[in-house]
Design a protein around this motif. Structure first.
Motif, short mmCIF file in Angstrom:
data_model
loop_
_atom_site.label_atom_id
_atom_site.label_comp_id
_atom_site.label_asym_id
_atom_site.label_seq_id
_atom_site.Cartn_x
_atom_site.Cartn_y
_atom_site.Cartn_z
N GLN A 272 2.03 2.28 -9.39
CA GLN A 272 1.08 3.40 -9.36
C GLN A 272 -0.32 2.81 -9.41
OE1 GLN A 272 1.65 7.26 -10.41
NE2 GLN A 272 3.32 6.64 -9.06
N ASP A 301 2.49 2.75 -1.30
CA ASP A 301 1.78 3.10 -0.07
C ASP A 301 0.28 2.86 -0.30
OD1 ASP A 301 0.50 4.42 1.99
OD2 ASP A 301 1.92 6.09 2.03
N ASP A 304 -1.87 5.97 0.06
CA ASP A 304 -1.61 7.04 -0.92
C ASP A 304 -0.92 6.38 -2.12
OD1 ASP A 304 -0.85 9.20 -2.40
OD2 ASP A 304 0.47 10.07 -0.89
N ARG A 307 2.61 7.03 -3.97
CA ARG A 307 3.87 7.20 -3.25
C ARG A 307 4.52 5.85 -3.02
NH1 ARG A 307 4.74 10.52 1.69
NH2 ARG A 307 4.62 8.44 2.59
N ASP A 309 6.51 2.85 -1.31
CA ASP A 309 6.79 2.35 0.04
C ASP A 309 7.80 1.22 -0.15
OD1 ASP A 309 6.97 1.03 2.42
OD2 ASP A 309 4.82 1.02 2.84
#
Ligand SMILES: Cc1cc2nc3c(=O)[nH]c(=O)nc-3n(C[C@H](O)[C@H](O)[C@H](O)COP(=O)(O)O)c2cc1C
Ligand code: SF4
Length: 480
Positions: A272, A301, A304, A307, A309
């Protein structure tokens, strides 16, 4: 202000499941946990053994070793309780630093300060086995591993404060640990010397009877940070090949030193953007503006950075398969900069923040990450994390995930500090001792953040009787 319903306030599994399904319709909560005849008692091959249950104990250090890295009475007590759990997999026990300067706190177990480090590990193993004996499970079909670590950015080897050593300069986290020059960055020569330190610790672990070592790649510690060292020039940074070089060299050095020893990896599979407490005490991203795309994380990601990845984690798992590594413990983020994601809790530790969302959403994110990985790599053995916040519904959700084949082992962290016998109670079909269920007060984190040992101060009678219990309780932030 974040409003959420605590798990203990749901009266039955069906209503709790309904709440889970609001978060993610694919989540499930079995109506009735079964004894050893059910999914949690299903045997499984791991590390050359046939293990008889699906519980794992996560590594949990206690900030209670001696200053030269040996276990104290308090450390031994914790390991005894790990043994009482009867869990077939002991994932790591606790983080053991491969060099004294790589400790995350002055009382972390480590090699390099005392000639008796190996004896200390033998004592831990013996104590663990005493606990298992008392639980009636003995020392057969039991897979114990030791977690090997270098704390990197989060090194704090003396009481004088942080002593960070980093893989690369970080746009947000440097300020948190006082890194203001390249002096803290590991030189290539220093990096090249690290694998041998892991190898010598692996020799000690093997001699003490551990069947595997965990090359810790999680929670923002050094080997995890190397996985996102895109901005680091030279052989140990840049592309995926460069960023995984230190990990590969470490595995190779361990294998050369102890050919028969299994290797496992605890990985923060996603991350995060760093959070901090906002004016209202609720967590919020710490300076997102100007930091997008965010390239300083693994499995996230960049456009973003909330999210996952999984592109690179999947490449990492393919690498593990190539290396013949099948034991993987998945976790998320870091307790230092996104504790709400890593350790979902109703109450934050004294240096934390109120969860910006229902902690169940963080539990769901752990579960979703493990499911995605298990689906893509069915041959790897995955341990899931973050289950403790489920409280009385932990057995129901754990059983659901194992029954559906979404995860191989359910890892227990904080729950085992308050209630070590939970796995044995479940497997024997005994009712749960609800008064011992961890309520995620975070006192076990607040203690160490304020120079005190860790332990379950509210629920474990031993810790409750200590003078520190009151002090720590007074530090609890109010739930808003
Ligand atoms: C007191 C304490 C000490 C911990 N020590 C470690 C550690 O040494 N190594 C590690 O990988 N994780 C460590 N963790 C994280 C746990 O292993 C686990 O990932 C986390 O508590 C979430 O699982 P849970 O929801 O079951 O508690 C620690 C957590 C706590 C509360
Ligand atoms: S102090 Fe006890 S109840 Fe609180 S989070 Fe830690 S283990 Fe759970």
């Amino acid at each position: 202000m974040t409003k959420f319903r605590l798990p203990g306030s749901f009266s039955d599994a069906a209503s709790f499941e309904a709440r889970l399904k609001e978060i993610d319709p694919s989540l499930g909560c079995d109506p009735e946990p079964l004894d050893a005849s059910g999914p949690m008692g299903q045997s499984i091959e791991a590390g050359g053994l046939t293990l008889s249950n699906r519980f794992a104990i996560h590594p949990m250090e206690g900030w209670d070793g001696t200053s030269d890295g040996l276990p104290s009475e308090a450390t031994l007590r914790r390991w005894h309780r790990f043994g009482l759990s009867g869990a077939a997999l002991l994932w790591g026990g606790e983080a053991f630093a491969v060099v004294p300067e790589g400790r995350a706190n002055p009382n972390q177990l480590h090699q390099g300060s005392s000639d008796a480090a190996g004896e200390g590990l033998k004592e831990l193993m013996a104590t663990l086995l005493v606990g298992r004996g008392e639980a009636g499970v003995g020392d057969r079909d039991f897979l114990p591993g030791l977690q090997l670590t270098h704390s990197g950015r989060w090194s704090r080897p003396t009481p004088d404060g942080p002593s960070p050593r980093v893989a690369y300069r970080h746009p947000v986290l440097d300020a948190r640990v006082g890194v203001d020059s390249d002096d803290a960055v590991f030189t290539d020569e220093e990096v090249a010397a690290l694998p041998q330190k892991y190898a010598s610790a692996a020799v000690l672990a093997s001699d003490a009877g551990f069947k595997f070592v965990d090359v810790k790649c999680c929670h923002g510690y050094l080997l995890h940070e190397f996985l996102s060292a895109r901005s680091r020039p030279g052989p140990w940074g840049g592309d995926f090949e460069g960023r995984t070089r230190l990990f590969r060299e470490t595995v190779a050095a361990i294998r050369e030193a102890v050919p028969g020893l299994e290797v496992g990896v605890r990985l923060s599979v996603t991350d995060q953007f760093p959070f901090t407490a906002g004016a209202d005490g609720v967590g919020e991203p710490d300076g997102l503006d100007g930091n997008l795309p965010y390239e300083s994380a693994f499995g996230l990601d960049a456009a973003d950075p909330f999210r996952p990845d999984f592109t690179e984690p999947f490449r990492f798992f393919a690498l593990l398969e190539e290396l013949g590594i099948s034991l993987v413990n998945l976790t998320v983020g870091s307790p230092y900069y996104c504790p709400h994601a890593q350790r979902p809790a109703a109450f934050p530790p004294s240096d934390g923040y109120m969860s910006p969302s229902d902690p169940l959403e963080s539990v769901a994110a752990h579960i979703a990450a493990v499911r995605a990985c298990k689906k893509e790599f069915p041959g790897l053995l995955f341990v899931g994390s973050g289950y403790t916040y489920l409280q009385e519904w932990l057995p129901h959700v754990a059983q659901h995930e194992v029954r559906e084949g979404h995860v191989d082992f359910v890892g227990l962290g904080r729950m085992v500090l308050s209630y070590p016998e939970l796995p044995m109670d479940l497997l024997a079909g005994r009712p749960l001792r609800t008064k011992s269920i961890c309520r995620t007060f975070s006192d076990c984190t607040t203690g160490p953040r304020n120079g005190m040992p860790s332990g379950c101060y509210p629920l474990d009678p031993h810790f409750r009787s200590l003078p520190e219990a009151k002090v720590i309780r007074a530090m609890r932030p109010k739930r808003r």
